[in-house]
Write a protein that holds these residues in place. Structure first.
Motif, mmCIF file in Angstrom:
data_model
loop_
_atom_site.group_PDB
_atom_site.id
_atom_site.type_symbol
_atom_site.label_atom_id
_atom_site.label_comp_id
_atom_site.label_asym_id
_atom_site.label_seq_id
_atom_site.Cartn_x
_atom_site.Cartn_y
_atom_site.Cartn_z
ATOM 1 N N GLY A 433 -13.330 -30.792 47.193
ATOM 2 C CA GLY A 433 -12.874 -32.458 46.430
ATOM 3 C C GLY A 433 -11.553 -32.960 46.920
ATOM 4 N N ASP A 434 -10.788 -34.445 46.475
ATOM 5 C CA ASP A 434 -9.818 -33.719 46.620
ATOM 6 C C ASP A 434 -8.756 -33.972 46.074
ATOM 7 O OD1 ASP A 434 -10.620 -35.650 44.510
ATOM 8 O OD2 ASP A 434 -9.071 -37.123 44.694
ATOM 9 N N GLY A 435 -8.928 -32.999 45.096
ATOM 10 C CA GLY A 435 -8.150 -32.068 44.241
ATOM 11 C C GLY A 435 -8.132 -31.067 44.677
ATOM 12 N N ASP A 436 -9.560 -30.228 45.078
ATOM 13 C CA ASP A 436 -9.728 -29.173 45.397
ATOM 14 C C ASP A 436 -8.746 -28.721 46.396
ATOM 15 O OD1 ASP A 436 -11.971 -26.671 46.079
ATOM 16 O OD2 ASP A 436 -12.007 -27.500 47.801
ATOM 17 N N ILE A 458 -13.946 -34.625 52.759
ATOM 18 C CA ILE A 458 -13.332 -34.158 51.593
ATOM 19 C C ILE A 458 -13.888 -35.384 50.888
ATOM 20 C CG2 ILE A 458 -11.001 -34.569 50.450
ATOM 21 C CD1 ILE A 458 -9.211 -33.751 52.367
ATOM 22 N N LEU A 459 -14.531 -35.327 49.584
ATOM 23 C CA LEU A 459 -14.818 -35.980 48.475
ATOM 24 C C LEU A 459 -14.164 -36.434 47.650
ATOM 25 C CD1 LEU A 459 -17.401 -34.175 50.027
ATOM 26 C CD2 LEU A 459 -19.225 -34.299 47.452
ATOM 27 N N ASN A 460 -13.673 -37.668 47.933
ATOM 28 C CA ASN A 460 -12.659 -38.261 47.548
ATOM 29 C C ASN A 460 -12.570 -39.206 46.444
ATOM 30 O OD1 ASN A 460 -10.132 -39.590 46.504
ATOM 31 N ND2 ASN A 460 -9.055 -39.938 48.862
ATOM 32 N N ASN A 461 -12.528 -39.068 44.831
ATOM 33 C CA ASN A 461 -12.616 -39.644 44.206
ATOM 34 C C ASN A 461 -11.232 -39.713 42.772
ATOM 35 O OD1 ASN A 461 -12.012 -37.020 43.029
ATOM 36 N ND2 ASN A 461 -14.170 -37.952 41.857
ATOM 37 N N SER A 462 -9.966 -39.751 43.808
ATOM 38 C CA SER A 462 -8.946 -39.934 43.534
ATOM 39 C C SER A 462 -8.119 -39.127 41.920
ATOM 40 C CB SER A 462 -8.401 -41.263 43.214
ATOM 41 O OG SER A 462 -8.205 -41.573 44.788
ATOM 42 N N MET A 463 -9.495 -38.266 41.944
ATOM 43 C CA MET A 463 -9.055 -37.464 40.067
ATOM 44 C C MET A 463 -9.793 -36.218 40.756
ATOM 45 S SD MET A 463 -12.041 -39.979 37.824
ATOM 46 C CE MET A 463 -13.298 -39.650 39.107
ATOM 47 N N TYR A 464 -8.837 -35.376 39.165
ATOM 48 C CA TYR A 464 -9.758 -33.903 39.016
ATOM 49 C C TYR A 464 -10.962 -34.285 38.068
ATOM 50 C CZ TYR A 464 -5.486 -31.654 40.069
ATOM 51 O OH TYR A 464 -4.207 -31.224 41.026
ATOM 52 N N GLY A 465 -11.398 -35.446 39.009
ATOM 53 C CA GLY A 465 -12.748 -35.827 38.237
ATOM 54 C C GLY A 465 -14.189 -35.031 37.022
ATOM 55 N N THR A 466 -13.782 -33.393 37.771
ATOM 56 C CA THR A 466 -14.724 -32.507 36.829
ATOM 57 C C THR A 466 -13.809 -32.650 35.661
ATOM 58 O OG1 THR A 466 -14.917 -30.963 38.676
ATOM 59 C CG2 THR A 466 -15.386 -30.678 36.119
HETATM 60 MG MG LIG Z 1 -11.901 -35.388 43.282
#
Ligand SMILES: [Mg+2]
Ligand SMILES: Cc1ncc(C[n+]2csc(CCOP(=O)(O)OP(=O)(O)O)c2C)c(N)n1
Length: 546
Positions: A433-436, A458-466
């Motif tokens: 993840g982007d955060g990970d 890198i799966l980038n969704n610009s957030m700590y999505g979980t």
């Molecule tokens: Mg993310």
């Protein structure tokens, strides 16, 4: 001989070929021993001890040999603790060596002093300190034995600086041998008798200590008796998903039909798993301590048997010995339809529904199911992105999956680098993840220095999505602490001399992946993921609606 040198010779004697670590002045004598041992031990110097510990953990999970991590006292050890905790929850053999303050300074709060027994007490299998250099052979042998026997796990050994620089006349102990417990014949007979009464058996395999033979025997036993097999959290790679006996995984985010199977089952055969939070859905799926389903529980450690659930049949045996014995028995299968229905459901759920955004991970996973090498190694850290490789890839017999049962973000990239160190010629793909990714992104420096180049998506969704998804479910439209502003990942890769590219549409992925495979520096492929696509099966808006 210098004690630090004896320590290194002892590691060589135990078959160590790689160490991961960050140097410290506390263990110079060991570093000096490694200087002489360059032909035997590859010392991989990382950028943070967290990265080193994750690498050692991944090495241990992949090879079945203890991963070796070397760090300095105080801050080095605290950084490394994330990998020790992960090794514990993953049941992975690992040994962490920590340079320690001098023996004469203890309990004065010396510079970087830590009481390791207290600090690692609940996250390591065994913690000790070597006081006397003459005991190095004994303690190293015991450390390997402890890490590998029973339920495998991490050992921590503190090395006082003045002990390492003292002399000893001792020689390394010979390589240790582990014997795996075999099932008692009566217990095995009871298990067979109970399984033969089952109309709806639920078989879940997992835990540490499996050999290649053990994996083959599991498949042979399942095939011979038409058994439906599921795998436990982060053990998807124990069983070939293309084998029609496989009916899905019973790990985190368990699919509703699998949960229903557990509920409907009459006999649960828990094969070397521990009854953790994920399999039991927070210990709600099965009644504690005596579920209505009959339980056969086999485990390599007697401490797992009867820990939470009281089994109807308990078998204290290693997974490989157990399968060897099971393969000699014959069941009278009475569950063909039950198995087939479960498999059909699995096959319909494997391809995820079409996603909202321009980059559709459902389609990309469909592509990767065919395109990944038959012996690819997949790694992940933690976050919702990990659902994709966890549930929507299809692990074949030769493929491996390395992921943290501890749910530790940042594990994937170090694990991928370690996997490359073990198998330079195998395809290694890290899902991040982007955060990970940013928890240990600096290990790209280690990758470049060592020439160990995985492909990282890198799966980038610009957030700590979980966490954002949990937030939207509980405190809708009150985003707090979950947005992140990211660097340009392509430029970041370039700064390390690594090929990088950005994918903004699904159609670009296949060519990007081909270029990544051909690249001598592996690659970073950044995938721009729509905020709606926070899980394969529920959009952010659907989560908000509850
Ligand atoms: Mg993310
Ligand atoms: C080391 C660590 N810190 C914090 C968490 C809590 N946590 C779990 S998932 C997550 C967000 C993951 O974000 P990202 O990697 O971007 O993946 P996404 O969920 O957006 O797909 C966080 C903060 C954790 N599991 N591990």
């Amino acid at each position: 001989m210098l004690a630090g040198h004896l320590l290194v010779k002892s590691l060589i004697e135990q078959g160590v070929d790689t160490t991961f670590g960050v140097p410290g002045e506390s263990y110079l004598a060991v570093l000096d021993g490694l200087y002489d041992a360059q032909n035997h031990i590859r010392m991989i110097t990382t950028r943070n001890e967290g990265g080193a510990a994750f690498m050692a953990e991944a090495y241990g999970k992949l090879t079945g040999k203890p991963g070796i991590c070397l760090v300095t006292r105080g801050p080095g050890a605290t950084n490394a603790s994330i990998g020790v905790h992960t090794a514990m929850q993953n049941s992975t053999p690992m040994i962490l060596f920590v340079g320690q303050i001098g023996r004469d300074m203890r309990d004065r709060e010396a510079f970087q002093e830590i009481d390791y027994k207290a600090f690692f007490g609940t996250v390591a299998k065994w913690v000790t300190e070597i006081e006397n250099p003459d005991r190095i052979p004994e303690i190293i042998a015991r450390a390997f034995h402890t890490a590998l026997s029973g339920r495998p796990g991490p050992v921590v050994i503190a090395l006082p600086e003045d002990m390492l620089t003292s002399d000893t006349a001792r020689l390394p102990a010979p390589r240790i041998k582990i014997s795996e417990p075999a099932p008692a014949p009566e217990a095995l007979a009871d298990a067979i008798e109970l399984l033969n009464t089952a109309k709806k058996p639920f078989i879940v395999a997992g835990g540490g200590g499996w050999t290649e033979q053990g994996r083959d025997d599991l498949a042979a036993w399942a095939n011979a008796n038409d058994l439906p097999i599921t795998t436990a959290f982060r053990y998807q790679d124990l069983f070939d998903h293309t084998n029609t006996q496989y009916v899905g995984d019973a790990g985190i985010g368990m699919w509703a039909p699998i949960k229903q199977m557990v509920k409907d089952a009459d006999v649960i055969f828990a094969l070397n798993i521990r009854f953790g939070e994920t399999f039991t859905d927070g210990w709600t799926l099965l009644d504690v301590p005596n579920p209505k389903q009959k339980i056969i529980h086999t485990h390599i450690s007697d401490r797992e048997l009867g820990k939470i659930y009281q089994p109807d049949v308990a078998i204290h045996a290693g997974p490989n010995q157990l399968l060897k014995a099971l393969c000699k028995t014959k069941l009278t299968p009475n569950w063909a339809e039950w198995r087939k229905n479960a498999r059909d459901t699995y096959e319909t759920m494997l391809p995820a529904r079409k996603q909202t955004g321009a980059v559709d991970m459902a389609e990309i996973c469909t592509y990767l199911r065919d395109e990944l090498d038959d012996d690819a190694i997949i790694t992940t850290g933690a976050g919702n992105f990990a659902i994709w490789p966890g549930k929507h890839l299809c692990y074949k017999r030769g493929q491996r999956y390395l992921g943290p049962q501890s749910g530790a973000m940042g594990a994937g990239l170090p694990a991928a680098i370690a996997a490359k160190a073990v198998n330079p010629n195998r395809q290694v793909v890290c899902f991040a993840g982007d955060g990970d990714f940013q928890m240990n992104g600096q290990e790209l420096g280690t990758a470049a220095q060592e020439g160990l180049y995985p492909i990282t998506l890198i799966l980038n969704n610009s957030m700590y999505g979980t966490i954002r998804a949990h937030q939207e479910g509980r405190y809708t439209d009150r985003i707090s602490g979950t947005k992140i502003v990211n660097p340009d990942f392509v430029k970041l890769a370039a700064a390390y001399g690594i090929h990088g590219e950005k994918v903004t549409e699904t159609s670009q992925f296949a060519a990007a992946f081909e270029r990544a495979k051909a690249s001598p520096t592996g690659a970073i492929i950044e995938l721009i993921i729509d905020e709606q696509d926070i899980t394969p099966f529920r959009t952010m808006d659907e989560i908000k609606k509850g």
